[in-house]
Design an enzyme around this catalytic site. Structure first.
Site, mmCIF file in Angstrom:
data_model
loop_
_atom_site.group_PDB
_atom_site.id
_atom_site.type_symbol
_atom_site.label_atom_id
_atom_site.label_comp_id
_atom_site.label_asym_id
_atom_site.label_seq_id
_atom_site.Cartn_x
_atom_site.Cartn_y
_atom_site.Cartn_z
ATOM 1 N N LYS A 1 0.858 -1.197 0.000
ATOM 2 C CA LYS A 1 0.000 0.000 0.000
ATOM 3 C C LYS A 1 0.885 1.235 0.000
ATOM 4 C CE LYS A 1 0.769 1.360 4.496
ATOM 5 N NZ LYS A 1 1.629 2.513 4.794
ATOM 6 N N GLY B 1 3.660 -1.296 4.085
ATOM 7 C CA GLY B 1 2.736 -2.244 4.729
ATOM 8 C C GLY B 1 2.998 -3.707 4.402
ATOM 9 N N ASP C 1 -2.269 -1.290 10.377
ATOM 10 C CA ASP C 1 -2.506 -1.338 8.928
ATOM 11 C C ASP C 1 -3.063 -2.683 8.458
ATOM 12 O OD1 ASP C 1 -1.441 1.188 8.696
ATOM 13 O OD2 ASP C 1 0.536 0.511 8.026
HETATM 14 O O1 C5P Z 1 0.156 -0.794 14.901
HETATM 15 P P1 C5P Z 1 1.573 -1.109 14.554
HETATM 16 O O2 C5P Z 1 2.131 -2.208 15.427
HETATM 17 O O3 C5P Z 1 1.806 -1.373 13.112
HETATM 18 O O4 C5P Z 1 2.417 0.212 14.901
HETATM 19 C C1 C5P Z 1 3.815 0.231 14.975
HETATM 20 C C2 C5P Z 1 4.255 1.418 15.822
HETATM 21 O O5 C5P Z 1 3.940 2.639 15.153
HETATM 22 C C3 C5P Z 1 3.542 1.503 17.149
HETATM 23 O O6 C5P Z 1 4.238 0.794 18.142
HETATM 24 C C4 C5P Z 1 3.538 2.984 17.436
HETATM 25 O O7 C5P Z 1 4.788 3.370 17.979
HETATM 26 C C5 C5P Z 1 3.450 3.603 16.072
HETATM 27 N N1 C5P Z 1 2.083 4.005 15.689
HETATM 28 C C6 C5P Z 1 1.489 5.102 16.301
HETATM 29 N N2 C5P Z 1 0.218 5.473 15.925
HETATM 30 C C7 C5P Z 1 -0.449 4.804 14.961
HETATM 31 C C8 C5P Z 1 0.150 3.691 14.307
HETATM 32 C C9 C5P Z 1 1.410 3.321 14.701
HETATM 33 O O8 C5P Z 1 2.085 5.718 17.169
HETATM 34 N N3 C5P Z 1 -1.670 5.207 14.621
#
Ligand code: C5P
Length: 307
Positions: free
Chosen positions: A13, A102, A138
């Site tokens: 993506k 992603g 994501d």
């Molecule tokens: O959700 P995911 O594990 O992919 O996110 C990875 C990191 O990116 C999280 O640990 C966080 O530090 C940051 N993040 C965030 N806010 C979001 C998505 C991700 O702070 N909306």
């Protein structure tokens, strides 16, 4: 239990827009983003098996329980599985790692869909969405893909009208960890910044009117400060004729939108000379997300007990 060999084509993506609305109490950032699935694919194969295992063509990726493919399969097994659930995964990566494209999230969504099919679980879309949300912000997007407006952490999705765009993606010879970017951003955010709202993005007629004005990525400033080469590449895309050029997600990939495939090819020639260490990849937008196929029948010795 199903005995088929299954394949999930897992797309990448880009974010056509990424606006950060503020920091939440759980440490995540409240955001609004326009996700767009693109024509760049990892391939994830599942062979029925007694346990869970993963091999991958990219030796830099962990293949233990920390990999999102195995985390997805374990989560599904724990919540909805029955005795004998297992899968032998083979992952062929083409999506650059830590590129803001992603890839890992798409692999996780692919693993959920493959296992649900292989284990004949008959789950509702909402049940898959719930598991996907636990795995990463994501991951839910990739279950349906296409173009969608994401809010909350990115997991609350609303479909958005599709439209074909011609793209040129650039990957520098390094990745950037999403967590690191958000960490750097957090120290800069003013407490109640809220300059983008759902009605604002939804009101745009784009892309029918070729209005790229709303396209912005609030992570660009912090990423360009830390990795200035990315800003130079973004500017070079514009000079090479891109209608719009933007960092994808938290980087490190940067993409440009061009009028057509010929314009992409022309830009490629010039950019190759100046950014010799970068990987350049023409692409385009796609409808839909993960694509599942049956690619054969498993041999007897790979069948799970009771299959
Ligand atoms: O959700 P995911 O594990 O992919 O996110 C990875 C990191 O990116 C999280 O640990 C966080 O530090 C940051 N993040 C965030 N806010 C979001 C998505 C991700 O702070 N909306």
């Amino acid at each position: 239990m199903n005995t088929e060999l299954l394949r999930a084509d897992c797309p990448a993506k880009i974010n056509l827009a990424l606006r950060i609305l503020g920091r939440r109490e759980d440490g995540y950032h409240e955001l609004q983003t326009l996700y767009q699935a693109i024509d760049l694919w990892d391939r994830l194969d599942l062979r029925p098996s007694r346990g869970l295992s993963l091999t991958c063509n990219d030796p830099r990726l962990p293949t233990d329980g920390s990999n999102l493919v195995l985390r997805a399969a374990e989560l599904l097994c724990r919540r909805h599985g029955r005795p004998g659930c297992g899968a032998e995964f083979r992952l062929e990566k083409a999506i650059p790692v830590q590129g803001g494209l992603g890839g890992g999230s798409s692999n996780a969504a692919g693993a959920l869909m493959l296992c649900a099919r292989s284990w004949e679980l008959e789950l509702k879309h909402e049940e898959l969405l719930e598991l996907a949300t636990e795995l990463g912000s994501d991951v839910p997007f990739f279950l349906r893909g296409g173009r969608a407006l994401g809010s909350g952490r990115g997991e609350r999705l609303a479909p958005w009208p599709p439209g074909e765009l011609h793209l040129l993606l650039g990957f520098p010879p390094f990745g950037i960890a999403t967590r690191e970017v958000y960490h750097r951003l957090a120290s800069r955010l003013t407490p109640h910044r809220n300059d983008v709202s759902v009605p604002l993005l939804s009101a745009h007629k784009w892309p029918q009117e070729n209005d790229f004005g709303f396209m912005a990525n609030d992570l660009e400033a912090v990423v360009f400060d830390g990795w200035p080469e990315l800003e130079s590449f973004r500017d070079a895309l514009r000079t090479a004729g891109a209608r719009k050029a933007l960092l994808s997600g938290s980087g490190s990939a940067v993409y440009g939108i061009f009028d057509g495939p010929d314009e992409v090819e022309r830009a490629l020639d010039g950019l190759r000379r100046c950014f010799a260490r970068w990987q350049l990849c023409p692409s385009r937008t796609i409808d839909g997300g993960i694509r599942l196929h049956v690619v054969g029948a498993a041999s007897e010795d790979h069948r799970a007990p009771g299959a």
